[in-house]
Design a protein around this motif. Structure first.
Motif, PDB file in Angstrom:
ATOM      1  N   LEU A  46      -2.167   4.097   0.759  1.00 57.24           N
ATOM      2  CA  LEU A  46      -2.487   4.011   2.177  1.00 57.24           C
ATOM      3  C   LEU A  46      -3.912   4.491   2.448  1.00 57.24           C
ATOM      4  O   LEU A  46      -4.448   4.274   3.543  1.00 57.24           O
ATOM      5  N   ASP A  47      -4.520   5.129   1.448  1.00 53.18           N
ATOM      6  CA  ASP A  47      -5.916   5.540   1.596  1.00 53.18           C
ATOM      7  C   ASP A  47      -6.857   4.345   1.740  1.00 53.18           C
ATOM      8  O   ASP A  47      -8.005   4.499   2.189  1.00 53.18           O
ATOM      9  N   LEU A  48      -6.389   3.141   1.395  1.00 52.95           N
ATOM     10  CA  LEU A  48      -7.229   1.952   1.525  1.00 52.95           C
ATOM     11  C   LEU A  48      -7.363   1.496   2.973  1.00 52.95           C
ATOM     12  O   LEU A  48      -8.219   0.649   3.273  1.00 52.95           O
ATOM     13  N   ILE A  49      -6.519   2.014   3.856  1.00 52.60           N
ATOM     14  CA  ILE A  49      -6.675   1.684   5.271  1.00 52.60           C
ATOM     15  C   ILE A  49      -7.996   2.255   5.755  1.00 52.60           C
ATOM     16  O   ILE A  49      -8.294   3.435   5.595  1.00 52.60           O
ATOM     17  N   GLY A  50      -8.809   1.377   6.335  1.00 50.33           N
ATOM     18  CA  GLY A  50     -10.165   1.751   6.709  1.00 50.33           C
ATOM     19  C   GLY A  50     -11.196   1.275   5.701  1.00 50.33           C
ATOM     20  O   GLY A  50     -12.402   1.380   5.942  1.00 50.33           O
ATOM     21  N   GLU A  51     -10.721   0.743   4.560  1.00 49.60           N
ATOM     22  CA  GLU A  51     -11.611   0.237   3.515  1.00 49.60           C
ATOM     23  C   GLU A  51     -11.398  -1.273   3.326  1.00 49.60           C
ATOM     24  O   GLU A  51     -10.367  -1.818   3.713  1.00 49.60           O
ATOM     25  N   LEU A  53       0.831  -1.206   0.000  1.00 47.22           N
ATOM     26  CA  LEU A  53       0.000   0.000   0.000  1.00 47.22           C
ATOM     27  C   LEU A  53       0.866   1.258   0.000  1.00 47.22           C
ATOM     28  O   LEU A  53       0.595   2.213  -0.744  1.00 47.22           O
ATOM     29  N   TYR A  54       1.910   1.253   0.824  1.00 45.27           N
ATOM     30  CA  TYR A  54       2.776   2.431   0.907  1.00 45.27           C
ATOM     31  C   TYR A  54       3.505   2.681  -0.411  1.00 45.27           C
ATOM     32  O   TYR A  54       3.516   3.801  -0.933  1.00 45.27           O
ATOM     33  N   SER A  55       4.091   1.629  -0.973  1.00 47.65           N
ATOM     34  CA  SER A  55       4.902   1.816  -2.179  1.00 47.65           C
ATOM     35  C   SER A  55       4.052   2.174  -3.386  1.00 47.65           C
ATOM     36  O   SER A  55       4.534   2.799  -4.334  1.00 47.65           O
ATOM     37  N   ALA A  56       2.771   1.790  -3.352  1.00 48.62           N
ATOM     38  CA  ALA A  56       1.857   2.121  -4.455  1.00 48.62           C
ATOM     39  C   ALA A  56       1.059   3.393  -4.165  1.00 48.62           C
ATOM     40  O   ALA A  56       0.154   3.738  -4.933  1.00 48.62           O
ATOM     41  N   GLU A  95      -9.333  -5.916   5.676  1.00 49.04           N
ATOM     42  CA  GLU A  95      -9.729  -4.605   6.164  1.00 49.04           C
ATOM     43  C   GLU A  95      -8.795  -4.196   7.294  1.00 49.04           C
ATOM     44  O   GLU A  95      -8.688  -4.890   8.304  1.00 49.04           O
ATOM     45  N   PHE A  96      -8.066  -3.104   7.079  1.00 44.69           N
ATOM     46  CA  PHE A  96      -7.367  -2.449   8.169  1.00 44.69           C
ATOM     47  C   PHE A  96      -8.354  -1.440   8.753  1.00 44.69           C
ATOM     48  O   PHE A  96      -8.751  -0.492   8.072  1.00 44.69           O
ATOM     49  N   THR A  97      -8.757  -1.618   9.986  1.00 47.16           N
ATOM     50  CA  THR A  97      -9.644  -0.638  10.580  1.00 47.16           C
ATOM     51  C   THR A  97      -8.884   0.650  10.851  1.00 47.16           C
ATOM     52  O   THR A  97      -7.655   0.703  10.767  1.00 47.16           O
ATOM     53  N   LYS A  98      -9.609   1.697  11.202  1.00 49.63           N
ATOM     54  CA  LYS A  98      -8.962   2.961  11.542  1.00 49.63           C
ATOM     55  C   LYS A  98      -8.034   2.797  12.744  1.00 49.63           C
ATOM     56  O   LYS A  98      -7.085   3.559  12.925  1.00 49.63           O
ATOM     57  N   GLU A  99      -8.298   1.767  13.555  1.00 56.33           N
ATOM     58  CA  GLU A  99      -7.435   1.495  14.709  1.00 56.33           C
ATOM     59  C   GLU A  99      -6.272   0.579  14.330  1.00 56.33           C
ATOM     60  O   GLU A  99      -5.515   0.152  15.191  1.00 56.33           O
ATOM     61  N   LEU A 100      -6.148   0.280  13.047  1.00 56.85           N
ATOM     62  CA  LEU A 100      -5.075  -0.547  12.483  1.00 56.85           C
ATOM     63  C   LEU A 100      -5.158  -2.005  12.898  1.00 56.85           C
ATOM     64  O   LEU A 100      -4.169  -2.725  12.850  1.00 56.85           O
ATOM     65  N   LYS A 101      -6.339  -2.439  13.292  1.00 55.81           N
ATOM     66  CA  LYS A 101      -6.531  -3.863  13.509  1.00 55.81           C
ATOM     67  C   LYS A 101      -6.799  -4.500  12.160  1.00 55.81           C
ATOM     68  O   LYS A 101      -7.677  -4.062  11.412  1.00 55.81           O
TER      69      LYS A 101
END
Length: 310
Positions: free
Chosen positions: A127-132, A121-124, A150-156
């Protein structure tokens, strides 16, 4: 904004990374573990020993340019599943705990798989997909899985397996066939080079049932081709085309079942130039950069920065 240290000790790479959230740059320090000639893997005890030996130099390479680290992150297990465990991660955990205590900073724990996905996600720049919700393929020597992520907003991280290899992992097939062709371990980079110099025009039959695949037949076919004295570069091309067609069929079936969610591909096999180009053109998929496709600690450092900034 922060500077974070990530540590990852996978089965084949000792790695540490420092991520500077102030300017979005990173230092990636890593070393492949030593595998004997003709061998295609390591025992966990040997991997653990090599990690322990490598870590001081690897950490020095990552930390020397920095005078301040705000937090430490580490991969503690292969996947985000109960019971997921490999001894090789103990070396990284010990080093991370020692570093965090000596620096007086917090320590955050993640899975190796979460680090791979975060690095992609970072290299592409996604990171906006975190939370989606999105679909992530993790394709390497130890894992061939399609995940509903799914990475939640809490990064779980929640990662439900929705497709996988029922036998040989794709990275294992690459390394075994590479070994047949006299390529050292790991074989991916050299097999990629050979495949780009070869050709394969005959129909390829793959084994995909629903969203799962089987790739053991690839190794058997390569052995037959070798016995028939097929040129090495054509065997390499067949290998990559077989994996490519398998991934295409799996992806089509997954999209049919789960809808057209964003696609993210991570893992060492996904650095292959032929596969990544084809899947990008067909599906608009997101790939980690070649540097961050194979095992690394950059994703762990990025997740640590995100965790610290919550």
């Amino acid at each position: 904004m922060s500077v974070t240290l990530g540590i990852d000790t996978s089965n084949y790479t000792t790695s540490a990374a420092v991520f500077d959230d102030y300017n979005g740059t990173f230092i990636n320090s890593r070393r492949l573990l030593s595998v004997g000639d003709g061998e295609i893997g390591l025992r966990q005890s040997d991997a653990l020993f090599q990690h322990t030996k490598n870590l001081p130099d690897i950490l020095g390479g990552a930390l020397i340019p920095h005078h301040k680290v705000d937090a430490v992150g580490v991969s503690t297990r292969p996947r985000d599943l109960e019971g997921s465990y490999m001894p090789c991660f103990l070396a990284g955990v010990s080093a991370a705990k020692a570093a965090a205590l000596s620096l007086g900073v917090p320590l955050f724990e993640f899975s190796h798989q979460a680090g791979h996905i975060a690095a992609a996600l970072y290299s592409a720049d996604r990171l906006d997909l975190i939370g989606e919700k999105f679909i992530s393929f993790h394709v390497s020597g130890g894992t061939t899985e399609a995940l509903l992520v799914e990475f939640t907003k809490e990064l779980k991280l929640t990662a439900k397996i929705i497709g996988q290899s029922t036998d040989l992992k794709m990275g294992q097939a690459v390394d075994r066939i590479g070994n047949m062709l006299g390529i050292g371990f790991p074989a991916g980079k050299e097999l990629d080079r050979l495949a780009n110099n070869g050709e394969w025009k005959e129909p390829i039959k793959v084994s995909v049932k629903g969203c799962d695949c089987s790739v053991s037949g690839l190794e058997n076919k390569a052995k037959m081709m070798l016995d028939q004295r097929v040129p090495f570069e054509n065997i390499a091309r067949f290998t990559i085309e077989f994996l490519n067609k398998t991934l295409v069929k799996m992806t089509e079936n997954i999209i049919h079942q789960y809808g057209k969610l964003p696609l993210v591909f991570a893992g060492g096999v996904m650095s292959n130039s032929i596969i990544s180009k084809n899947l990008t053109e067909r599906f608009g998929a997101t790939f980690a950069s070649p540097e961050l496709s194979s095992d690394n600690a950059v994703g762990i450092a990025v997740l640590t920065a995100l965790q610290l900034g919550k």
